[in-house]
Design a protein around this motif. Structure first.
Motif, mmCIF file in Angstrom:
data_model
loop_
_atom_site.group_PDB
_atom_site.id
_atom_site.type_symbol
_atom_site.label_atom_id
_atom_site.label_comp_id
_atom_site.label_asym_id
_atom_site.label_seq_id
_atom_site.Cartn_x
_atom_site.Cartn_y
_atom_site.Cartn_z
ATOM 1 N N VAL A 33 3.659 5.723 8.349
ATOM 2 C CA VAL A 33 4.231 6.287 7.123
ATOM 3 C C VAL A 33 3.662 5.661 5.856
ATOM 4 O O VAL A 33 3.116 6.350 4.993
ATOM 5 C CB VAL A 33 5.780 6.149 7.175
ATOM 6 C CG1 VAL A 33 6.383 6.475 5.831
ATOM 7 C CG2 VAL A 33 6.334 7.081 8.228
ATOM 8 N N VAL A 34 3.775 4.339 5.763
ATOM 9 C CA VAL A 34 3.345 3.695 4.506
ATOM 10 C C VAL A 34 1.829 3.793 4.308
ATOM 11 O O VAL A 34 1.372 4.136 3.217
ATOM 12 C CB VAL A 34 3.869 2.242 4.429
ATOM 13 C CG1 VAL A 34 3.360 1.549 3.169
ATOM 14 C CG2 VAL A 34 5.389 2.242 4.443
ATOM 15 N N PRO A 35 1.014 3.512 5.368
ATOM 16 C CA PRO A 35 -0.434 3.693 5.167
ATOM 17 C C PRO A 35 -0.780 5.107 4.717
ATOM 18 O O PRO A 35 -1.633 5.298 3.843
ATOM 19 C CB PRO A 35 -1.034 3.396 6.538
ATOM 20 C CG PRO A 35 -0.029 2.576 7.249
ATOM 21 C CD PRO A 35 1.302 2.973 6.714
ATOM 22 N N ALA B 178 9.948 5.222 4.056
ATOM 23 C CA ALA B 178 8.961 6.106 3.423
ATOM 24 C C ALA B 178 9.405 6.464 2.009
ATOM 25 O O ALA B 178 8.612 6.426 1.064
ATOM 26 C CB ALA B 178 8.796 7.372 4.263
ATOM 27 N N LEU C 278 1.086 7.208 3.069
ATOM 28 C CA LEU C 278 1.499 7.387 1.674
ATOM 29 C C LEU C 278 0.505 6.734 0.719
ATOM 30 O O LEU C 278 0.099 7.315 -0.288
ATOM 31 C CB LEU C 278 2.881 6.747 1.453
ATOM 32 C CG LEU C 278 4.089 7.533 1.911
ATOM 33 C CD1 LEU C 278 5.347 6.702 1.759
ATOM 34 C CD2 LEU C 278 4.213 8.806 1.076
ATOM 35 N N VAL D 92 -2.763 -2.133 9.812
ATOM 36 C CA VAL D 92 -2.872 -1.220 8.651
ATOM 37 C C VAL D 92 -1.500 -1.017 8.018
ATOM 38 O O VAL D 92 -1.360 -1.011 6.789
ATOM 39 C CB VAL D 92 -3.484 0.134 9.096
ATOM 40 C CG1 VAL D 92 -3.538 1.105 7.928
ATOM 41 C CG2 VAL D 92 -4.876 -0.073 9.665
ATOM 42 N N SER E 230 -0.671 -2.316 4.414
ATOM 43 C CA SER E 230 -0.345 -1.340 3.358
ATOM 44 C C SER E 230 0.965 -1.712 2.671
ATOM 45 O O SER E 230 1.066 -1.666 1.440
ATOM 46 C CB SER E 230 -0.193 0.065 3.943
ATOM 47 O OG SER E 230 -1.327 0.416 4.651
ATOM 48 N N GLU E 231 1.941 -2.056 3.503
ATOM 49 C CA GLU E 231 3.242 -2.417 2.918
ATOM 50 C C GLU E 231 3.091 -3.628 2.002
ATOM 51 O O GLU E 231 3.631 -3.658 0.899
ATOM 52 C CB GLU E 231 4.258 -2.732 4.030
ATOM 53 C CG GLU E 231 4.716 -1.490 4.756
ATOM 54 C CD GLU E 231 5.572 -1.808 5.979
ATOM 55 O OE1 GLU E 231 6.108 -2.925 6.065
ATOM 56 O OE2 GLU E 231 5.676 -0.922 6.849
ATOM 57 N N PHE F 245 9.162 3.281 -0.230
ATOM 58 C CA PHE F 245 7.789 2.914 -0.568
ATOM 59 C C PHE F 245 7.131 3.976 -1.449
ATOM 60 O O PHE F 245 6.368 3.649 -2.347
ATOM 61 C CB PHE F 245 6.965 2.655 0.700
ATOM 62 C CG PHE F 245 7.046 1.234 1.155
ATOM 63 C CD1 PHE F 245 6.117 0.295 0.741
ATOM 64 C CD2 PHE F 245 8.084 0.811 1.974
ATOM 65 C CE1 PHE F 245 6.211 -1.029 1.145
ATOM 66 C CE2 PHE F 245 8.178 -0.508 2.382
ATOM 67 C CZ PHE F 245 7.247 -1.441 1.960
ATOM 68 N N LEU G 252 5.662 3.163 -4.970
ATOM 69 C CA LEU G 252 4.242 3.463 -5.185
ATOM 70 C C LEU G 252 4.060 4.446 -6.338
ATOM 71 O O LEU G 252 3.173 4.279 -7.184
ATOM 72 C CB LEU G 252 3.663 4.040 -3.891
ATOM 73 C CG LEU G 252 2.155 4.107 -3.768
ATOM 74 C CD1 LEU G 252 1.502 2.761 -4.030
ATOM 75 C CD2 LEU G 252 1.779 4.587 -2.374
#
Lengths: 538, 482
Positions: A15-17, B455, A19, B185, B189-190, B458, B462
């Motif tokens: 999900v986060v990657p 989701a 996004l 990943v 990413s987080e 974030f 973002l």
């Protein structure tokens, strides 16, 4: 207990990657389309182009900055994101993300110019020297125009916060001491005969009947502009026939909308309803297309607007203006067979506050009027200010005009000195400012100074010289020069032939001597005569 | 190019990720990206970077292939080379200015002062280079025979300009061989998004306020405004620096590297000693392992230990910048470290934990004033305003002018997240909820629900970051610019 399917865990980890990738990839993929999903950002500038392939080392060094500029201006969905930012911050939090915009009360926005806000808060640092510099620049213009039989006046339009202080954030006011305009008005009233109009009283009076500034623009609206126009016109009855000064009965109001500038500075689209005026029996003046369409004339000369009426009995005018003129230009135009407006305040034209003597000479107007907003005063170091320090606002011939008046006023007064001797020397009396110590100099000795007449203050010298070529004569050599301190003329360009020149000299010594230096070929100039006077305004 | 700029986010990062994924030559892609990243900010000093890489590569080989006596000589050469580069580019101007001040005082002529421009990230990549040669000398790391690999270690863009300072041995194996899992990943990413949020949503709004307050003339600075500015700076520097570290660690993880942690809620500390175990941990570790312990650490007499501490903190101050205010900042920390060893820590332990926190925050906050001030004089003027100010100005210098909703929001978020309490509380709640739902047989529902919540969270963060970053590119003019 049940177990979590591996697929669910894998999907949740994506999900986060996903996004992040989407958020950075979309602007990348739509590079060059900043307006996709969003309209024009209203930034009033041309977006940076894609830099070309470097041809040299210098080009290579410039690439990162140029490419940064390109990406900043052209990434995909830029305008949408910028508008979202503005809506979130202004709409939700009531704050401005731009330092140039101050959020006031009840939906009012103000142009947040640091200098203006210091002035508004009473923290401005306008010195006596600043006041004197402004006055001298205006007096020089007035005296030069008077020699040409042209009327001269100065009108200062207030900033929005001067009229609508009640909508400013409470902590910013009230003023603890006078603003720059307060002080300049008082200074001009006491020391100068230049017609200096402070439009605040007119705007405050008009405010009781109408809103005179836009809520979300930095300028006055048509009501404010009309009030300003009327005040100015009534101050010059020899130019504006009092019978024909426009007022509400002569005008028909129509509602219109206007795209205001402060929301655009916040990245939003903003329009405001406003009253536009039409003359009841139709406008007489028509705008003349003065440019070739690419803004070249505007850039070269600052001429922004020309209007004409086919009536030779009317006067001719030349106005030196800033953007506030956009709202009252039509009213003024109704009084002139030809009215030319020159805007040299705006830094965009890079002409600084240079007096357009050459345009005046060509136009031969009956009146030259300066109309500018209060913000061009203040403790100013930028070129768009009135008489910005370090910038020669007036050309030499205009600078000489005020000295001519001062000389004429003092000629009959006691203390007028005639030269008795001029000594050329290569050993200057004082250290040279900006030149070698061996620079050729003249010692000019004046007679007629009785015991006790010695004066430490500056003198006004009138010299007559004959030169074979262009050179410069200088009268002030030290940082402590009183003449420099008082913004007086101390350097003067001498052209080939015989010239009569006026300049300020710091003082005569006990023997009646002062010193002048020649910057250039000293052998190419001959000294013919000199006179010295003292004047209280030096 | 900073990580929070449109150029990095909307051009460099997607391009680097795409090329990295599709290319079979991962290290080459990462090295090319790193060199391009550096050249973007330093188109001339990229030559210096390449020189440092080549120099350390050759010195590493020389160290490895020599007998013990020569190895020591090569080590001296390697350290001198790295410190020489750092000294010339970062300290020569300050050093000669200080010498000239003394010469002027003694009535002697001044020495000529070169003024080299400070290369981006020089303190970081020089320190990393030094760990490589020293660790090879000590036998803690294997010599790197591939120039590409060593170049990648020294110049790797995720940690190039703001750390963390990574030791070669910590990532050598992964430089040679690594795989990137979905978990890498995801975690990377987080971490990147969290770092970006720290920088863009908290540090940047506070930075504008701090800049404005630190520009106020001393005579106009009220105690309330001065304190607000100082506290804002304490938060700004933490979120700026730790945010950048988080982004670096996150990016590294996305490329398959695991960088060491750099911050661990330092404002939760109760002593300065604890603070330095939580603040810029990789720098503290570097100074401990490569300076403090070689100097003798705390194994000698108390006097020797205090001298070692003073040297370490003097150099820590200088590492942050070549000026007297950084030296004062470092020495203040060193001085309080000594006081703690002399008994202050024991005395503090007897007090309430709130007193201990207040002590730490006060010392750190006062020292930050010197860190942020333009020079020593400005720092003293600012402190005077904080403690002995009597001004209550109106107008644009009044405190109200800085307390906008946006700044207050960033300030509140800064205070809340500066402690580890909030994240710990959230993690605990999530953990217990998951366990409860697992016991109740609803884990298959709970996990997607949590994923959806994450989701949304974030994406919101973002989105807020990106609109802020985009706003940076908005340069509107009242009148049209030709």
């Amino acid at each position: 207990m049940n177990t979590i399917p591996a697929r669910v865990i894998s999907v949740s980890r994506c999900v986060v990657p996903a996004l992040l990738l989407m958020c950075v990839a979309l602007p990348f993929l739509f590079m060059g389309r900043p307006d996709i999903f969003g309209a024009d950002s209203g930034e009033n500038r041309v977006p940076a182009p894609l830099p070309s392939i470097p041809q040299s080392l210098v080009d290579y060094l410039k690439i990162p900055k140029a490419f940064d500029s390109y990406v900043y201006d052209n990434f995909g969905m830029r305008n949408l994101l910028i508008e979202a930012n503005a809506r979130l911050k202004y709409g939700l939090l009531g704050v401005s993300f731009s330092r140039k915009v101050l959020v006031g009360r009840n939906g009012w926005l103000f142009h947040n110019n640091h200098r203006d806000m210091l002035d508004y808060s009473g923290l401005g640092d306008v010195s006596e020297q600043d006041l004197r510099r402004w006055r001298i620049v205006l007096e020089e213009r007035g005296d030069w125009l008077k020699l040409k039989h042209i009327v001269f006046g100065v009108a200062v339009a207030p900033t929005k916060q001067s009229i609508y202080a009640e909508f400013m954030p409470a902590h910013l006011g009230p003023r603890s001491k006078g603003s720059a305009l307060d002080r300049l008005s008082a200074h001009m009233a006491g020391k100068s005969d230049v017609v200096f109009l402070d439009l605040r009283s007119a705007l405050r009076a008009a405010k009781t009947n109408h809103q005179v500034y836009f809520k979300t623009d930095s300028h006055w609206n048509f009501h404010g502009a009309l009030a300003g126009y009327e005040h100015i016109a009534r101050a010059f009855p020899e130019i504006f026939d009092p019978q024909h000064i426009l007022d509400y009965p002569d005008l028909v109001a129509a509602q219109g909308s206007y795209r205001t500038n402060l929301p655009a500075m916040l990245g939003m689209k903003g329009t405001e309803k406003t009253t536009r005026f039409e003359r009841r029996d139709g406008w007489l003046a028509r705008s003349i297309k003065s440019d070739d369409g690419d803004g070249g004339l505007k850039r070269r000369t600052g001429i922004t607007r020309i209007s004409e009426i086919d009536d030779p009995s009317l006067k001719r005018g030349l106005f030196i203006v800033d953007s506030f003129y956009g709202w009252n230009s039509q009213f003024f135009a109704e009084h002139f067979q030809r009215l030319v407006a020159v805007n040299r305040f705006n830094y965009g034209w890079k002409l600084k506050d240079a007096f357009p003597a050459e345009i005046i000479a060509a136009e031969k107007p009956d009146i030259v009027l300066m109309q500018f907003v209060e913000g061009h005063l203040g403790n100013c170091s930028k070129p768009e200010c009135l008489a910005s320090p370090g910038i020669e606002s007036n050309p030499p011939e205009v600078r000489q005009a005020r000295l001519q008046r001062l000389f004429a006023e003092s000629r009959q007064a006691p203390g007028h000195l005639q030269v008795v001797e001029v000594v050329r020397t290569r050993e200057p009396m004082a250290r040279v400012r900006g030149g070698p110590a061996t620079e050729p100099a003249w010692r000019v000795v004046f007679a007629g100074m009785a015991a006790g007449q010695h004066r430490s203050g500056p003198y006004l010298l009138r010299i007559r010289v004959e030169a074979d070529e262009e050179l410069l004569i200088r009268s002030a050599f030290s940082r402590k020069s009183a003449c420099l301190d008082r913004q007086e003329v101390t350097d003067i360009q001498v052209h080939a032939g015989i010239s009569e020149l006026l300049l300020c000299a710091d003082g005569l010594d006990h023997n009646g001597k002062t010193e002048l230096r020649v910057i250039g070929n000293a052998g190419a100039v001959r000294f013919l005569a000199a006179e010295a006077v003292a004047h209280p305004d030096l | 190019m900073v990580f929070s700029s449109p150029t990095f986010l909307f051009f460099f990062l997607p391009l680097a990720l795409i090329l990295y994924v599709i290319s079979p030559w991962k290290n080459m892609v990462l090295l090319a990206a790193s060199l391009m990243f550096y050249a973007w900010g330093e188109p001339v000093y990229i030559i210096l970077m390449l020189t440092v890489i080549t120099g350390n590569y050759l010195l590493g080989l020389a160290l490895h292939g020599s007998d013990p006596a020569r190895r020591r000589r090569w080590l001296v050469v390697a350290v001198a080379f790295n410190l020489g580069v750092l000294f010339y580019f970062k300290y020569i101007e300050f050093f000669l200015d200080s010498i000239n001040a003394v010469l002027g005082w003694a009535g002697l002529g001044a020495l000529p002062v070169p003024t080299p421009q400070l290369p981006l990230g020089i303190s970081f990549f020089i320190f990393q280079s030094m760990t490589y040669v020293v660790d090879v000398y000590r036998g803690h790391a294997r010599v790197e025979r591939s120039l590409t690999n060593l170049a990648l270690y020294i110049s790797m863009f995720p940690q190039l300009v703001a750390g963390p300072i990574v030791r070669f041995r910590e990532i050598a194996q992964r430089i040679h061989e690594r795989s990137v899992s979905l978990r890498d990943v995801s975690v990377g990413s987080e971490r990147f998004v969290i770092g970006l949020a720290k920088k863009v949503l908290i540090a940047d709004p506070l930075a504008n306020t701090v800049d404005a307050i630190f520009r106020i003339p001393g005579a106009e600075l009220s105690p309330a405004t001065a304190w607000f500015g100082a506290v804002c700076f304490g938060l700004q520097i933490y979120y700026d620096f730790s945010g950048y570290s988080d982004m670096g660690i996150g990016l590294g993880r996305m490329f398959g590297f695991r960088f060491p942690e750099n911050f661990k809620h330092p404002y939760e500390s109760t002593t300065l000693r604890e603070f330095w175990r939580r603040w810029h941990m990789t720098l503290s570790r570097w100074f401990r392992d490569y300076l403090y312990i070689p100097l003798g650490g705390n194994k000698g007499t108390p006097g020797r230990t205090y001298l070692n501490l003073t040297i370490v903190f003097l150099l820590t101050g200088l590492w942050h910048g070549a000026s007297w205010n950084f030296i004062v900042w470092g020495l203040l920390h060193g001085m309080f470290m000594m006081f703690e060893r002399l008994g202050l820590e024991t005395a503090l332990r007897r007090t309430h934990v709130i007193v201990q926190h207040l002590y730490l925050l006060l010392v750190v906050q006062i020292s930050w004033v010197f860190f942020r001030a333009q020079d020593l004089g400005h720092g003293i003027t600012y402190l005077r305003a904080m403690f002995a100010g009597t001004v209550s100005p109106a107008g644009i210098y009044a405190l109200d002018n800085y307390l906008t909703n946006y700044v207050l929001l960033a300030f509140a978020a800064g205070l809340l997240f500066s402690s580890g309490w909030a994240p710990r509380y959230c993690a605990r709640r999530v953990f217990f909820s998951c366990r409860a739902s697992q016991r109740a047989g609803r884990a298959a529902v709970m996990v997607p629900a949590l994923a959806a919540f994450k989701a949304i969270l974030f994406f919101s963060v973002l989105f807020l970051c990106l609109v802020n970053v985009s706003a940076e590119s908005h340069k509107a003019f009242i009148y049209f610019r030709f």
